[in-house]
Design a protein around this motif. Structure first.
Motif, short mmCIF file in Angstrom:
data_model
loop_
_atom_site.label_atom_id
_atom_site.label_comp_id
_atom_site.label_asym_id
_atom_site.label_seq_id
_atom_site.Cartn_x
_atom_site.Cartn_y
_atom_site.Cartn_z
N GLY A 155 0.81 -1.22 0.00
CA GLY A 155 0.00 0.00 0.00
C GLY A 155 0.84 1.27 0.00
O GLY A 155 0.34 2.35 -0.31
N GLN A 156 2.11 1.16 0.34
CA GLN A 156 2.98 2.33 0.34
C GLN A 156 3.80 2.38 -0.95
O GLN A 156 3.82 1.42 -1.72
CB GLN A 156 3.90 2.30 1.56
CG GLN A 156 3.15 2.47 2.85
CD GLN A 156 4.08 2.63 4.05
OE1 GLN A 156 5.27 2.85 3.91
NE2 GLN A 156 3.52 2.52 5.24
N THR A 157 4.46 3.50 -1.18
CA THR A 157 5.31 3.65 -2.35
C THR A 157 6.77 3.59 -1.90
O THR A 157 7.14 4.19 -0.89
CB THR A 157 5.03 4.99 -3.07
OG1 THR A 157 3.65 4.99 -3.47
CG2 THR A 157 5.91 5.16 -4.29
N LEU A 158 7.56 2.85 -2.66
CA LEU A 158 8.99 2.69 -2.39
C LEU A 158 9.73 3.53 -3.42
O LEU A 158 9.52 3.36 -4.63
CB LEU A 158 9.37 1.22 -2.51
CG LEU A 158 10.77 0.81 -2.08
CD1 LEU A 158 10.98 1.09 -0.59
CD2 LEU A 158 10.98 -0.67 -2.38
N TYR A 159 10.59 4.44 -2.97
CA TYR A 159 11.27 5.38 -3.86
C TYR A 159 12.73 5.00 -4.09
O TYR A 159 13.41 4.52 -3.18
CB TYR A 159 11.18 6.79 -3.28
CG TYR A 159 9.77 7.31 -3.28
CD1 TYR A 159 8.97 7.18 -2.15
CD2 TYR A 159 9.22 7.87 -4.42
CE1 TYR A 159 7.66 7.62 -2.16
CE2 TYR A 159 7.91 8.32 -4.44
CZ TYR A 159 7.13 8.18 -3.31
OH TYR A 159 5.83 8.61 -3.32
N PHE A 160 13.19 5.26 -5.31
CA PHE A 160 14.55 4.96 -5.76
C PHE A 160 15.18 6.28 -6.23
O PHE A 160 15.01 6.66 -7.40
CB PHE A 160 14.53 3.98 -6.93
CG PHE A 160 14.01 2.61 -6.61
CD1 PHE A 160 14.86 1.52 -6.59
CD2 PHE A 160 12.66 2.39 -6.36
CE1 PHE A 160 14.39 0.24 -6.32
CE2 PHE A 160 12.16 1.12 -6.09
CZ PHE A 160 13.04 0.05 -6.07
N PRO A 161 15.89 7.01 -5.38
CA PRO A 161 16.51 8.27 -5.81
C PRO A 161 17.49 8.04 -6.97
O PRO A 161 18.25 7.06 -6.98
CB PRO A 161 17.24 8.75 -4.56
CG PRO A 161 16.47 8.12 -3.43
CD PRO A 161 16.08 6.77 -3.95
N VAL A 162 17.45 8.95 -7.95
CA VAL A 162 18.27 8.85 -9.15
C VAL A 162 19.00 10.17 -9.36
O VAL A 162 18.39 11.24 -9.24
CB VAL A 162 17.41 8.54 -10.39
CG1 VAL A 162 18.25 8.59 -11.67
CG2 VAL A 162 16.73 7.19 -10.26
N VAL A 163 20.28 10.08 -9.71
CA VAL A 163 21.04 11.25 -10.14
C VAL A 163 21.42 11.02 -11.59
O VAL A 163 22.00 9.99 -11.94
CB VAL A 163 22.29 11.49 -9.26
CG1 VAL A 163 23.12 12.65 -9.83
CG2 VAL A 163 21.89 11.77 -7.82
N GLN A 164 21.06 11.97 -12.42
CA GLN A 164 21.34 11.94 -13.86
C GLN A 164 22.40 13.01 -14.11
O GLN A 164 22.15 14.19 -13.89
CB GLN A 164 20.05 12.23 -14.61
CG GLN A 164 20.19 12.39 -16.10
CD GLN A 164 18.88 12.85 -16.73
OE1 GLN A 164 17.91 13.16 -16.06
NE2 GLN A 164 18.88 12.91 -18.04
N GLU A 165 23.59 12.59 -14.56
CA GLU A 165 24.66 13.55 -14.80
C GLU A 165 24.85 13.77 -16.28
O GLU A 165 24.76 12.85 -17.09
CB GLU A 165 25.97 13.03 -14.18
CG GLU A 165 25.90 12.91 -12.68
CD GLU A 165 27.17 12.34 -12.07
OE1 GLU A 165 28.19 12.22 -12.76
OE2 GLU A 165 27.13 12.00 -10.87
N CYS A 166 25.11 15.03 -16.61
CA CYS A 166 25.39 15.44 -17.98
C CYS A 166 26.62 16.33 -17.89
O CYS A 166 26.92 16.87 -16.84
CB CYS A 166 24.21 16.20 -18.56
SG CYS A 166 22.63 15.31 -18.44
N ASP A 167 27.32 16.50 -18.94
CA ASP A 167 28.56 17.27 -18.99
C ASP A 167 28.54 18.51 -18.09
O ASP A 167 28.12 19.58 -18.50
CB ASP A 167 28.85 17.67 -20.44
CG ASP A 167 30.23 18.27 -20.61
OD1 ASP A 167 31.15 17.92 -19.85
OD2 ASP A 167 30.37 19.13 -21.52
N GLY A 168 28.97 18.35 -16.84
CA GLY A 168 29.05 19.46 -15.89
C GLY A 168 27.74 19.88 -15.24
O GLY A 168 27.72 20.82 -14.46
N VAL A 169 26.64 19.21 -15.55
CA VAL A 169 25.32 19.54 -15.02
C VAL A 169 24.69 18.25 -14.49
O VAL A 169 25.01 17.17 -14.98
CB VAL A 169 24.42 20.15 -16.12
CG1 VAL A 169 23.06 20.52 -15.58
CG2 VAL A 169 25.08 21.34 -16.77
N ALA A 170 23.82 18.36 -13.51
CA ALA A 170 23.14 17.16 -13.00
C ALA A 170 21.68 17.45 -12.70
O ALA A 170 21.32 18.57 -12.32
CB ALA A 170 23.84 16.65 -11.74
#
Length: 171
Positions: free
Chosen positions: A127-142
């Motif tokens: 019944g709850q939501t399970l979260y998966f934090p994501v970091v997306q990196e791009c040339d010098g930016v995230a």
């Protein structure tokens, strides 16, 4: 036929903001089951190509195995779980805590998917939501898709929500 067009239109209008975020293809899974996580990355960062995608694996997701992706370097970070879990009659106390695809190039104008599978522990709260934090990196930016809603907070109100799956009862 009009009924189908209305449904399709409602789907597009109702999920427009979700297409701008990193999300899972399948957003519900039963506790105690194996979950194939297909992480959808719809764009780069500020027009720049994505070069790295890092996914934090939450507690209760065990026996994680990522799928290699041609043209990308795949690494995992392992560590101890907060508690012991049972998997196929065996105690499991450590495993993958983060999956990292790097050294690739996904131009901003293209979309791609990053895949891993894992077992959702039987004692996770259905019944709850399970979260998966994501970091997306791009040339010098995230882009940091790491926001988890507080209790009672609407997920749509978040600027950079972490992708999540709703936990269904064990089958």
């Amino acid at each position: 036929m009009n009924r189908y067009l209305l449904s399709a239109g409602a789907l597009v209008l109702g999920t427009g903001s979700a297409f701008a975020h990193v999300t899972f293809e399948t957003q519900e899974a039963a506790v105690g089951s194996t979950y194939k996580a297909v992480l959808r990355v719809p764009h780069g960062c500020d027009g720049k190509a994505t070069t790295t995608v890092r996914v934090q694996i939450p507690e209760g997701v065990i026996s994680v195995k990522p799928m290699p992706k041609p043209g990308w370097t795949l690494q995992v970070k392992k560590g101890k779980y907060e508690k012991s879990y049972q998997l196929h009659g065996q105690a499991v106390t450590s495993g993958v805590k983060e999956v990292n695809w790097s050294d690739g190039s996904l131009p901003d104008e293209f979309y791609d998917e990053f895949v891993f599978r894992g077992t959702l522990a039987a004692d996770l709260p259905a019944g709850q939501t399970l979260y998966f934090p994501v970091v997306q990196e791009c040339d010098g930016v995230a882009e940091r898709w790491i926001e988890i809603p507080a209790s009672g907070q609407d997920e749509d109100a978040l600027e950079s929500p972490a992708p999540g799956i709703k936990l269904a009862p064990q089958q």
